[in-house]
Design an enzyme around this catalytic site. Structure first.
Site, mmCIF file in Angstrom:
data_model
loop_
_atom_site.group_PDB
_atom_site.id
_atom_site.type_symbol
_atom_site.label_atom_id
_atom_site.label_comp_id
_atom_site.label_asym_id
_atom_site.label_seq_id
_atom_site.Cartn_x
_atom_site.Cartn_y
_atom_site.Cartn_z
ATOM 1 N N CYS A 140 0.867 -1.184 0.000
ATOM 2 C CA CYS A 140 0.000 0.000 0.000
ATOM 3 C C CYS A 140 0.900 1.230 0.000
ATOM 4 O O CYS A 140 1.717 1.406 0.900
ATOM 5 C CB CYS A 140 -0.896 -0.025 1.227
ATOM 6 S SG CYS A 140 -1.997 1.385 1.269
ATOM 7 N N CYS A 162 -10.943 0.319 0.198
ATOM 8 C CA CYS A 162 -10.456 0.101 1.559
ATOM 9 C C CYS A 162 -10.789 1.371 2.338
ATOM 10 O O CYS A 162 -10.325 2.451 1.978
ATOM 11 C CB CYS A 162 -8.947 -0.133 1.525
ATOM 12 S SG CYS A 162 -8.177 -0.191 3.149
#
Ligand code: SF4
Length: 364
Positions: free
Chosen positions: A98, A190
């Site tokens: 990420c 997310c």
């Protein structure tokens, strides 16, 4: 399989949150087993590709330029550097990278093109790629999707009401709009929040209402415990208790049954027993690596020891959704539009931000 509901009310969620703990754990663990393998935990590595100097005023964040923290800022990383870090993460068990940049919003141009190249590079390493770059337009989300992005992170942080106490430089509706822009692509969402910022249980429930009523619900929900960093307006917050963390994880698992509940910031303060309880309550993802953007995180070897002790296995990539294809820049269907989106600047000030400003002036 229990059905996913999109009409949870705050009262219903609060009732779940306040259930006697053993019953809450049992209910959450039962739902967890219906939707997930309880012995598998997804491991992500969070990489700060551009640190510090952010114009926003998120009260918890040491990267906000206006606060007096000792964060060392740096410019955007090179693609080669990111690739090396991703390979390292892969060899230590991470299935996802990420990449976080301390931006208010994405701007079309060289830096964004560089991020798109990072996305292509990591996707070609057969790892899931996630980005958290601030607010994005639909066209930018499409360009990320085309480069092979697997997930986009954009947290709601708290309830709509409490959000105003923590951030004044953009509104809750801007967050929702970015999530909506991501939803128009095949990139997964997310989105989660932080507990321990001084909010009430009602606010925690309020955030879960906002997340669970999204249709579809986010594929991943990070639950962070505030890491109170010196120099930020929230530096004096009392650390959140493990019991609150377990309750929040369990409640999230019940109201968003299919999501990956991500145990995020604050793990350094948690014992292995505490983390084991969170896994039992339905957490099935962690961030690995010694840093979470800028705050400390447990060492990856320690995490792997914990996995062994608990009999947990790191999740393989692309189990939940197929690996996206990466389209090269020269074959792109989407052009940079150079948009200047009018993200809102709500007209309210936060008292503690004013206090922090005064303090910063006094230090100078
Ligand atoms: S949380 Fe993100 S947007 Fe907010 S100040 Fe930090 S880097 Fe900027």
């Amino acid at each position: 399989m229990s059905e996913t509901r999109h009409n949870w009310t705050k009262e219903e969620i609060l009732e779940i949150y306040n259930t006697p703990l053993m019953e809450l754990l049992y209910n959450a663990a039962t739902i967890h087993r219906k939707h997930h393998d309880p012995n598998t935990v997804q491991v992500s590595t969070l990489l700060s590709i551009k640190t510090g100097g952010c114009p926003e005023d998120c009260g918890y964040c040491p990267q906000a330029a206006r606060y007096h923290t000792d964060i060392e800022g740096n410019d955007l990383m090179t693609v080669q550097h990111v690739k090396a870090q991703a390979l390292r993460a892969k060899s230590s068990g991470s299935s996802r990278v990420c990449m976080g940049a301390a931006w208010r919003n994405v701007k079309d141009g060289e830096e964004f093109d560089q991020v798109l190249e990072m996305v292509r590079t990591i996707n070609k390493l057969d790892m899931e790629v996630c980005c958290t770059l601030g607010m994005i337009t639909e066209n930018q989300a499409q360009r990320l999707a085309e480069a092979g992005l697997y997930a986009y992170n954009h947290n709601l942080d708290s309830s709509e009401e409490y959000y105003k106490e923590v951030i004044s430089t953009r509104g809750y509706e801007d967050r929702l709009e970015t999530i909506d822009n991501v939803r128009k692509t095949n990139v997964t969402v997310c989105s989660g929040g932080i507990i321990g910022m001084g909010e009430k249980a009602e606010d925690r429930a309020g955030m879960l209402v906002a997340l669970s009523t999204l249709n579809p619900q986010p594929e991943s929900v990070p639950i962070n415990a505030l890491v109170a960093v010196e120099g930020t307006p929230l530096e004096d917050q009392t650390p959140v208790s493990i019991w609150d963390m377990v309750r929040m994880v369990a409640t999230t698992r019940i109201v968003i049954p299919e999501t990956q509940v991500r145990l995020s910031a604050g793990r350094t303060e948690m014992t292995r027993e505490g983390q084991a309880m969170c896994f039992f309550a339905g957490a099935n993802s962690i961030f690995a690596g010694d840093k979470l953007l800028t705050t400390p995180n447990p060492d990856v070897t320690k995490d792997m020891e914990m996995f062994k002790l608990l009999g947990l296995n790191p999740q393989k990539p692309f189990i939940k959704k197929m690996q996206p294809e990466s389209i090269e820049a020269e074959n792109s269907q989407y052009q940079p539009l150079g948009e200047k989106p009018k993200w809102s600047r709500p007209e309210h000030t936060i008292e503690r931000n004013l206090e922090a400003k005064e303090k910063a002036k006094a230090i100078k």
